[in-house]
Write a protein that holds these residues in place. Structure first.
Motif, PDB file in Angstrom:
ATOM      1  N   GLN A 234       1.121  -0.965  -0.055  1.00  0.00           N
ATOM      2  CA  GLN A 234       0.125  -0.154   0.128  1.00  0.00           C
ATOM      3  C   GLN A 234       0.948   1.735   0.137  1.00  0.00           C
ATOM      4  O   GLN A 234       0.449   2.500  -0.785  1.00  0.00           O
ATOM      5  N   ASP A 235       1.983   0.967   0.676  1.00  0.00           N
ATOM      6  CA  ASP A 235       2.841   2.252   0.570  1.00  0.00           C
ATOM      7  C   ASP A 235       3.416   3.021  -1.136  1.00  0.00           C
ATOM      8  O   ASP A 235       3.510   3.519  -1.208  1.00  0.00           O
ATOM      9  N   LEU A 236       3.591   1.656  -1.145  1.00  0.00           N
ATOM     10  CA  LEU A 236       4.074   1.376  -3.062  1.00  0.00           C
ATOM     11  C   LEU A 236       3.473   2.015  -3.850  1.00  0.00           C
ATOM     12  O   LEU A 236       3.592   2.971  -4.511  1.00  0.00           O
ATOM     13  N   VAL A 237       2.105   1.508  -3.366  1.00  0.00           N
ATOM     14  CA  VAL A 237       0.932   2.420  -4.555  1.00  0.00           C
ATOM     15  C   VAL A 237       0.796   3.841  -4.029  1.00  0.00           C
ATOM     16  O   VAL A 237       1.107   4.380  -4.858  1.00  0.00           O
ATOM     17  N   THR A 238       0.772   4.195  -2.749  1.00  0.00           N
ATOM     18  CA  THR A 238       0.800   5.044  -2.587  1.00  0.00           C
ATOM     19  C   THR A 238       2.183   6.445  -3.250  1.00  0.00           C
ATOM     20  O   THR A 238       1.512   7.414  -3.642  1.00  0.00           O
ATOM     21  N   ARG A 239       2.945   5.957  -3.246  1.00  0.00           N
ATOM     22  CA  ARG A 239       4.321   6.655  -3.659  1.00  0.00           C
ATOM     23  C   ARG A 239       3.847   6.660  -4.995  1.00  0.00           C
ATOM     24  O   ARG A 239       4.241   7.837  -5.677  1.00  0.00           O
ATOM     25  N   THR A 240       4.195   5.894  -5.695  1.00  0.00           N
ATOM     26  CA  THR A 240       4.006   5.534  -7.295  1.00  0.00           C
ATOM     27  C   THR A 240       3.110   5.939  -7.522  1.00  0.00           C
ATOM     28  O   THR A 240       3.151   7.114  -8.964  1.00  0.00           O
ATOM     29  N   HIS A 241       2.059   5.847  -7.072  1.00  0.00           N
ATOM     30  CA  HIS A 241       0.916   6.822  -7.966  1.00  0.00           C
ATOM     31  C   HIS A 241       0.604   8.766  -7.233  1.00  0.00           C
ATOM     32  O   HIS A 241      -0.169   8.203  -7.607  1.00  0.00           O
ATOM     33  N   ALA A 242       1.033   8.964  -6.467  1.00  0.00           N
ATOM     34  CA  ALA A 242       0.922   9.976  -5.869  1.00  0.00           C
ATOM     35  C   ALA A 242       0.635  10.844  -6.949  1.00  0.00           C
ATOM     36  O   ALA A 242      -0.101  11.872  -6.738  1.00  0.00           O
ATOM     37  N   ALA A 243       1.977  10.871  -7.596  1.00  0.00           N
ATOM     38  CA  ALA A 243       1.809  12.653  -9.008  1.00  0.00           C
ATOM     39  C   ALA A 243       0.379  11.851  -9.685  1.00  0.00           C
ATOM     40  O   ALA A 243      -0.375  13.392 -10.608  1.00  0.00           O
ATOM     41  N   THR A 244       0.391  11.197 -10.335  1.00  0.00           N
ATOM     42  CA  THR A 244      -0.269  11.052 -10.974  1.00  0.00           C
ATOM     43  C   THR A 244      -1.867  10.267 -10.426  1.00  0.00           C
ATOM     44  O   THR A 244      -2.383   9.439 -11.452  1.00  0.00           O
ATOM     45  N   TYR A 245      -2.879  10.572  -9.447  1.00  0.00           N
ATOM     46  CA  TYR A 245      -3.327   9.930  -8.314  1.00  0.00           C
ATOM     47  C   TYR A 245      -4.602  10.429  -9.369  1.00  0.00           C
ATOM     48  O   TYR A 245      -4.842  11.198  -9.869  1.00  0.00           O
ATOM     49  N   ASN A 246      -5.740   9.184  -9.924  1.00  0.00           N
ATOM     50  CA  ASN A 246      -7.345   9.741 -10.341  1.00  0.00           C
ATOM     51  C   ASN A 246      -7.867   8.617  -9.690  1.00  0.00           C
ATOM     52  O   ASN A 246      -7.777   6.879  -9.749  1.00  0.00           O
ATOM     53  N   PRO A 247      -9.528   9.550  -9.328  1.00  0.00           N
ATOM     54  CA  PRO A 247      -9.989   8.695  -7.799  1.00  0.00           C
ATOM     55  C   PRO A 247     -10.532   7.153  -8.226  1.00  0.00           C
ATOM     56  O   PRO A 247     -10.638   7.036  -8.484  1.00  0.00           O
TER      57      PRO A 247
END
Length: 161
Positions: free
Chosen positions: A78-91
Motif C-alpha cells: 500500500q505504501d508502494l502504491v501510494t508513493r508511485t501513484h502520488a503524482a498521477t493519482y486518479n480517483p
C-alpha cells in the motif's frame, strides 16, 4: 504540471495496482473464511461439542496466521502504491481498490462482532460447567477407604520352646 510516463513506468504501475488488488482480494477471502469458521464455532459452542470446538479453534488459528501474513505484505504494498501513484493519482482508478477496502472493513467488523459473541457464549458455558462441577457430590466422601481400615492385630508374640 503534467507528467508524461513512459510505457514501461505505466506498465509497472499497472502491475503494482494489480498485485495490490490481488492481495486485498486474498485478504477479503481469508476474512470470509474466518467469519464462516466463527459462525460454525458458535453452533459447536451451543452444542457443547468440545472436539469440534477444538478443531474450529485450530482452524481459526491457521486462518488468523494467514491473515497476518497477508497483512505484512499488504502494508508495504500500500505504501508502494501510494508513493508511485502520488503524482498521477486518479480517483476513478482507485475505485475498485476502495470498494475492496470498504468490504474488508465491513468483514473485519463482522468478524469482531462474531468473535465477541463466541467469547461471551464460551464464558457462559464455562460458568455453567463450573457450577455443575461444584454440585457434584462424592458418595464416598465420609467413608473410609478399604485400605485405611485399622485391623486389630496382636502386639505380642509368645514363643515357647
Amino acid at each position: 504540471m503534467e507528467t508524461k510516463l513512459s510505457q514501461e513506468e505505466l506498465n509497472e504501475r499497472i502491475q503494482i495496482l494489480k498485485k495490490f488488488r490481488q492481495l486485498l482480494e486474498q485478504q477479503r477471502t481469508k476474512f470470509q473464511e474466518y467469519l464462516k469458521v466463527l459462525e460454525a464455532q458458535e453452533s459447536k459452542i451451543n452444542e457443547e461439542n468440545a472436539e469440534a470446538l477444538l478443531a474450529h479453534s485450530e482452524l481459526e488459528a491457521q486462518i488468523v496466521k494467514g491473515i497476518g501474513s497477508l497483512q505484512k505484505v499488504i502494508v508495504p504494498m500500500q505504501d508502494l502504491v501510494t508513493r508511485t501513484h502520488a503524482a498521477t493519482y486518479n480517483p476513478a482508478d482507485a475505485k475498485p481498490i476502495e470498494d475492496i477496502k470498504a468490504e474488508l472493513a465491513k468483514l473485519q467488523g463482522q468478524v469482531l462482532k462474531q468473535n465477541e459473541k463466541n467469547r461471551n457464549l464460551l464464558k457462559f458455558h464455562m460458568a455453567q460447567v463450573k457450577e455443575q462441577i461444584q454440585e457434584f457430590k462424592n458418595p464416598y466422601r465420609s467413608l473410609n477407604s478399604v485400605y485405611f481400615t485399622t485391623m486389630t492385630t496382636g502386639s505380642r508374640i509368645q514363643v515357647e520352646v
